[in-house]
Design an enzyme around this catalytic site. Sequence first.
Site, PDB file in Angstrom:
ATOM      1  CE  LYS A  21       0.997  -1.909  -5.456  1.00  0.00           C
ATOM      2  NZ  LYS A  21      -0.381  -1.790  -5.942  1.00  0.00           N
TER       3      LYS A  21
ATOM      4  CB  CYS B 124      -3.153  -4.175  -1.559  1.00  0.00           C
ATOM      5  SG  CYS B 124      -3.749  -5.377  -2.684  1.00  0.00           S
TER       6      CYS B 124
ATOM      7  CE  LYS C 166     -12.556  -3.227  -2.031  1.00  0.00           C
ATOM      8  NZ  LYS C 166     -11.522  -2.550  -2.812  1.00  0.00           N
TER       9      LYS C 166
END
Length: 401
Positions: free
Chosen positions: A201, A255, A317
């Site tokens: 991950k 993230c 974003k």
Amino acid sequence: MKACFIGLGYIGLPTAVIAAGNGIEVTGVDINPEIVKSVNSGKIHFSEPGLEEMCRKAVSSGKLKAYAGPQTSDAYIIVVPTPFKGNHEPDISYVESAVITILPYLKEGDLCIIESTCPVGTTEKMAELIFSEKPDLKDKIYLSYCPERVLPGNTVYELIHNDRVIGGINKESAEKAESFYKHFVKGDIYKTNARTAELCKLTENASRDVQIAFANELSIICEKAGINVWELIELANKHPRVNILQPGSGVGGHCIAVDPYFITSEFPVESQLIGKAREINNYKAFWCSEKILSTMKDFNLREGREPVVALMGLSFKPNIEDLRESPAKYIVSKVMQAHNNADFLIVEPNIEAHKVYKLTDYGEAYETADIVAFLVAHNEFKNLEYRNDKIILDFCGVFKK
Ligand code: SAJ
């Protein structure tokens, strides 16, 4: 089959709703009573296309019910946040307290899955915690790690269709978790050990951070070299095995901008490139704010007045409303602090209002401003005509000129 999801956030709630829609009797648990209440009224507390309708159906069919604490189940899925303490030190205390809350309910044959993004070794630590508190469960329950990899805004589709990596503390645990996910995952399922799944991950997001840092470093080189970085990257990508990503005003979100620190904090000596990529991406936002300030100064020297400056975009974003960890927000605050007597027009087409900034319509801001800084490549901006009579700082390739 009964499953108990601990943590009803951006990942926990959609996964619980999807499981409830696929024959599993689901308990949702959250420490926030508002979330428990909203879920039980079939509502979701963030925007995700299609999810609220699915939640309403799951609740009204009695397949999903939210509580403040766990209920006896066959599977317990931990999807709580793993924030950072001060100096980028991961904090797994939420995961630990979630494990502690389910301890009284754990019985032989149960499955426990951790989905939260964690430092390598966390799943094994939780196994030690469980078996030290309940030695009779040693080798009698299944414990696995299974990270998610969904793109915000497309969560429901990706939770179902993306491939999944499952890491068990032993082979049986990975197999048990696989049979759980097979209830609703249509993507391929790959089994490995817990440590590999944990680092997988982190690797996915760190690799993207490094690739974006390469593009951002190129953009700074091209500015100095008087080269159009968008044209450069487009030409380099014509090579069959080159795929350079897009420069931006920095890297945001919870993230890509965060997960690499789980690696650099645990492997500070070994993770040179990963650490440097984080520095480059953070520096890019600083570089953009300096560029805006120097352009404003030049304008003032040349025109003898303060410029009107349009700051285009606040989200982290393109085409979303999420401002968390947004480099654009950092740039806006830094530029306005440094130059508090200029006239700034702040634009964010994806939100109605902002608690701090007065927002201006993007067309009006573009028309009025002397200097236009594009911080986020929202689709709306791509309809704007390039204007030679304005100073355009295109940090994110809106015009690709
Ligand atoms: N960005 C660039 N240039 C690019 C691509 C992205 O500057 O070429 C910037 C974006 O503007 C944004 C940041 O990077 O500020 C992150 O955007 P993103 O779309 O790469 O990442 P997230 O955070 O929305 O989602 C990522 C995804 N991970 C990967 O693509 C490897 C998603 O699949 C993960 O599930 C998610 O992180 C997560 O939850 O970990």
